[in-house]
Each structure stands twice: as structure tokens, then as C-alpha cells.
Design a protein around this motif. Structure first.
Motif, PDB file in Angstrom:
ATOM      1  N   SER A   1      28.188  82.203 -95.948  1.00  0.00           N
ATOM      2  CA  SER A   1      29.436  81.415 -95.993  1.00  0.00           C
ATOM      3  C   SER A   1      30.075  81.211 -97.295  1.00  0.00           C
ATOM      4  N   THR A   2      28.844  81.293 -98.246  1.00  0.00           N
ATOM      5  CA  THR A   2      29.166  80.982 -99.787  1.00  0.00           C
ATOM      6  C   THR A   2      29.086  82.145-100.404  1.00  0.00           C
ATOM      7  N   GLY A   3      28.199  83.105-100.286  1.00  0.00           N
ATOM      8  CA  GLY A   3      27.884  84.418-101.269  1.00  0.00           C
ATOM      9  C   GLY A   3      27.188  83.945-102.473  1.00  0.00           C
ATOM     10  N   LEU A   4      26.784  82.937-102.317  1.00  0.00           N
ATOM     11  CA  LEU A   4      25.784  82.279-103.724  1.00  0.00           C
ATOM     12  C   LEU A   4      24.587  81.755-103.361  1.00  0.00           C
ATOM     13  N   PRO A   5      23.275  81.736-104.004  1.00  0.00           N
ATOM     14  CA  PRO A   5      22.352  81.396-103.536  1.00  0.00           C
ATOM     15  C   PRO A   5      22.148  79.913-103.373  1.00  0.00           C
ATOM     16  N   ASP A   6      21.196  79.629-102.326  1.00  0.00           N
ATOM     17  CA  ASP A   6      20.840  78.032-102.388  1.00  0.00           C
ATOM     18  C   ASP A   6      20.226  77.494-103.380  1.00  0.00           C
ATOM     19  N   GLN A   7      20.663  76.364-103.455  1.00  0.00           N
ATOM     20  CA  GLN A   7      19.831  75.629-104.764  1.00  0.00           C
ATOM     21  C   GLN A   7      18.474  75.139-104.372  1.00  0.00           C
ATOM     22  N   LYS A   8      17.588  76.152-103.991  1.00  0.00           N
ATOM     23  CA  LYS A   8      16.168  75.559-103.349  1.00  0.00           C
ATOM     24  C   LYS A   8      15.042  76.620-103.797  1.00  0.00           C
ATOM     25  N   GLU A   9      14.067  76.272-103.886  1.00  0.00           N
ATOM     26  CA  GLU A   9      12.815  76.867-103.676  1.00  0.00           C
ATOM     27  C   GLU A   9      12.192  76.770-102.393  1.00  0.00           C
ATOM     28  N   SER A  10      11.170  77.993-102.067  1.00  0.00           N
ATOM     29  CA  SER A  10      10.830  77.638-100.431  1.00  0.00           C
ATOM     30  C   SER A  10       9.419  78.490-100.662  1.00  0.00           C
ATOM     31  N   LEU A  11       8.532  78.129 -99.833  1.00  0.00           N
ATOM     32  CA  LEU A  11       7.078  78.880 -99.154  1.00  0.00           C
ATOM     33  C   LEU A  11       7.380  79.277 -97.837  1.00  0.00           C
ATOM     34  N   GLN A  12       7.531  80.369 -97.614  1.00  0.00           N
ATOM     35  CA  GLN A  12       7.829  80.773 -95.987  1.00  0.00           C
ATOM     36  C   GLN A  12       6.591  81.443 -95.466  1.00  0.00           C
ATOM     37  N   VAL A  13       6.170  80.943 -94.491  1.00  0.00           N
ATOM     38  CA  VAL A  13       4.837  81.234 -93.766  1.00  0.00           C
ATOM     39  C   VAL A  13       5.377  82.008 -92.317  1.00  0.00           C
ATOM     40  N   THR A  14       4.892  83.118 -92.139  1.00  0.00           N
ATOM     41  CA  THR A  14       5.529  83.775 -90.890  1.00  0.00           C
ATOM     42  C   THR A  14       4.016  83.900 -90.059  1.00  0.00           C
ATOM     43  N   ALA A  15       4.053  83.438 -89.077  1.00  0.00           N
ATOM     44  CA  ALA A  15       2.776  83.343 -88.032  1.00  0.00           C
ATOM     45  C   ALA A  15       2.578  84.652 -87.179  1.00  0.00           C
TER      46      ALA A  15
END
Length: 346
Positions: A118-132
Motif C-alpha cells: 500500500s505504501t512501497g515504503l518500510p514501516d517505521q518499526k522494529e520487530s522480533l518475530q517468533v515462528t512456532a
């Protein structure tokens, strides 16, 4: 195996050039777009009317908040406390070293890397993703704080139980063609083909204050650009005083184009229907667009924290409905990844 190209991403991709209130034109003014007379339903799961209220919310707005949900507050607090410790007490390099991101596993730490169609731009966030899924977190569990892993595992267990309960309540009307329990039973924590994810999220304060905020908004940035989720159900744990999540209006029943705030409710968990469940239910349930707006000028110095749980069916689970060809949940997620990548790149 040919990876399917899915139509669900088309709406997101169309927002970039639409010029409507659902597109980038609203980024700079998003903080004032919420109608005060429209609210996301709050549903007490101990109510005798809970199943009817869930159906009404899930088939119209696609968003609701549940209370008396059975997830212990201590479990939620532990997850937020360990998230704060990881994000705020380590440098970028330390976080990347502790939990290197793996695209094939969709697991690990990322800093402003997720780009929305929808934007073509990176979200202004950081994340730690855990895939179970078995093996996905090998070498990716942060070693500090030491209690992060048990805190996440506990929240995964409770989140899975809550989503299973919600799916069982929705299934008779959402997917009457299915054997009772099919939706809930399609999800297995830590299976060798599991696709659950839990994402710890931190939206940092805007360094540079109001001027920097205005420039980011003018350029079309969001804390999280408008999107739908790929899963069956999403749970979002939020903190009081840290607003910003919004969903699109109920396009099935209203012409209002203003977005609706999905603020924290004391003792509540925000829930939304995802694209996978929208497909499985032949469109009876509504997967709605949502976003995290940029902060208001007076909020620029504040960060935002949340924890999202995505109830995604096991790879081998077969999604059968009348409007689409049968597809496994694994093929479905691969199709969303490819479609999102192609749309973002274009």
C-alpha cells in the motif's frame, strides 16, 4: 510446485495510487481522521450473547475486542516487560546478532524492513518475530533477557487456546460445510509444518520531533502501512496510552470513509479476521484493512509497543470453499509472500 498469485493483495496495492482516504493521501492527516461516533465492539466472552456478538462483529467490521478471555494478565505483562528489555536495552547491532532474521523461517529481528504494497515504503518499526515451528527459532532466541523465551512460549500457549475458542464459536456460521472443530484443529503449536507467529513490536519515538514527523508523513510513511493480515485470526495485545491502531470503516454497511480507532481496552485483547479465514468462510467473515498511524505532534516523543499473535493454519491444512479452488495453508502463505513481494516491487 507453482506458487499461486493471490487476489487478496490487490486492494493493498491499489491504495498507493488511489488518492482516496484509504491511500497515501491521508498519511499526513491521519491523526484526525477517526470518527468519534464509531467504535470497535467490545465483547465479554462470558456473556450468553457472545457467539452472536462475535458473528456480528466478524462479518461486518472484522475487528472486535474481547474481555474475560482467559489469558492471564501476568502472562501479557511478562511478554511486554521482556520485549521492552530486548528493544530498549540493546543496540541495533546487538539485537541483530542475538536474533538474526531468517526469511525462509520468517523468524528473527528486523529494523524498519517490512514494506507494504500500500505504501512501497518500510514501516517505521522494529520487530522480533517468533515462528512456532520446529527448528525455526534455533539460534534466534535472544539470550538477553534470559526470561524472554519462556515468556513468549507462555503467551503463545494462551493465545493459541483463545484463538481456538474463537474459531469454534465462529465456525458453525462461518464455514457450515466443515466438520465441527476443523478450523481450530488445523493449528498445531511447534509442529514440523506449523505457521504460527508471534511478533513483538516497537515503534520508536520520532527523532527530530515535529519537523521530522511532518516530513515522514508528507512522504507517505506510516508506523504500519494499511494492510490486511494473512492468517485466520490475529490477536493484538496493546498498552494503555499508546494509541495508533486503526481499522477501515465497515464498507459493507456504511459510506463513511474515516478510519476507526482500535484503542486499548482495560482487560481486553483486540482481534481481527485475516484473509485466510475470509477465504475459508467464502467471504462470510470480513478481513479488514488496518494501519498504525503516525503519532500526533504531541506524541512524537513517545514510542508504541504491541504484541501480535497470528493464528495461521499448519502447512498441510487444506482450505476448501466454494468460491476458490482448494489450496493448502502452506501454498496460501507462499502465495501471499510472492504477491506481496511483486506488488511492493512494482
Amino acid at each position: 510446485m507453482a506458487i499461486p498469485v493471490l487476489s487478496e493483495v490487490a486492494l493493498e496495492a491499489s491504495l498507493r495510487s488511489s488518492g482516496s482516504n484509504f491511500g497515501l493521501a491521508s498519511a499526513a492527516s491521519a491523526a484526525s481522521s477517526n470518527p468519534e461516533d464509531v467504535c470497535v465492539p467490545v465483547i465479554d466472552l462470558q456473556s450468553l450473547q457472545a457467539a452472536d456478538l462475535l458473528w456480528q462483529a466478524a462479518s461486518t467490521l472484522g475487528f472486535f475486542v474481547v474481555t474475560n478471555h482467559g489469558v492471564p494478565q501476568k502472562c501479557i505483562d511478562d511478554a511486554f516487560n521482556t520485549s521492552d528489555d530486548f528493544f530498549l536495552n540493546h543496540t541495533l547491532e546487538q539485537k541483530e546478532a542475538q536474533s538474526p532474521f531468517s526469511a525462509p523461517n520468517n523468524a528473527g529481528y528486523e529494523f524498519m524492513k517490512q514494506v507494504r504494497p500500500s505504501t512501497g515504503l518500510p514501516d517505521q518499526k522494529e520487530s522480533l518475530q517468533v515462528t512456532a515451528r520446529q527448528g525455526c527459532m534455533d539460534g534466534r532466541w535472544p539470550n538477553a533477557p534470559a526470561n524472554l523465551k519462556p515468556a513468549v512460549e507462555a503467551l503463545l500457549e494462551h493465545s493459541h487456546a483463545l484463538c481456538s475458542r474463537l474459531l469454534n464459536m465462529l465456525e458453525p456460521r462461518a464455514a457450515p460445510q466443515l466438520k465441527p472443530g476443523t478450523l481450530a484443529n488445523a493449528h498445531t503449536l511447534w509442529a514440523d509444518d506449523g505457521q504460527f507467529t508471534l511478533r513483538m513490536l516497537h515503534y520508536p519515538p520520532i527523532e527530530g520531533g515535529k519537523d521530522k514527523l511532518a516530513k515522514l508523513a508528507e512522504d507517505g510513511h506510516w508506523r504500519a502501512g494499511p494492510h490486511t493480515d494473512w492468517c485466520n485470526l490475529t490477536l493484538l495485545y496493546q498498552r494503555a496510552g499508546e494509541s495508533g491502531l486503526e481499522c477501515a470503516p465497515n464498507v459493507r454497511a456504511a459510506a463513511d470513509t474515516a478510519w476507526v480507532a482500535v484503542d486499548n481496552v482495560d482487560g481486553g485483547i483486540a482481534v481481527n479476521v485475516g484473509d485466510m479465514l475470509g477465504r475459508w468462510s467464502d467471504g462470510r467473515l470480513y478481513s479488514n484493512l488496518h494501519r498504525v498511524r503516525m503519532p500526533k505532534p504531541e506524541e512524537a516523543h513517545k514510542g508504541r509497543r504491541s504484541v501480535a499473535f497470528f493464528m495461521q493454519a499448519d502447512k498441510k491444512a487444506l482450505i476448501e470453499c466454494s468460491q476458490h479452488d482448494a489450496i493448502t495453508a502452506g501454498e496460501y502463505i507462499l502465495g501471499r509472500i510472492k504477491s506481496n513481494f511483486d506488488a511492493s516491487k512494482s
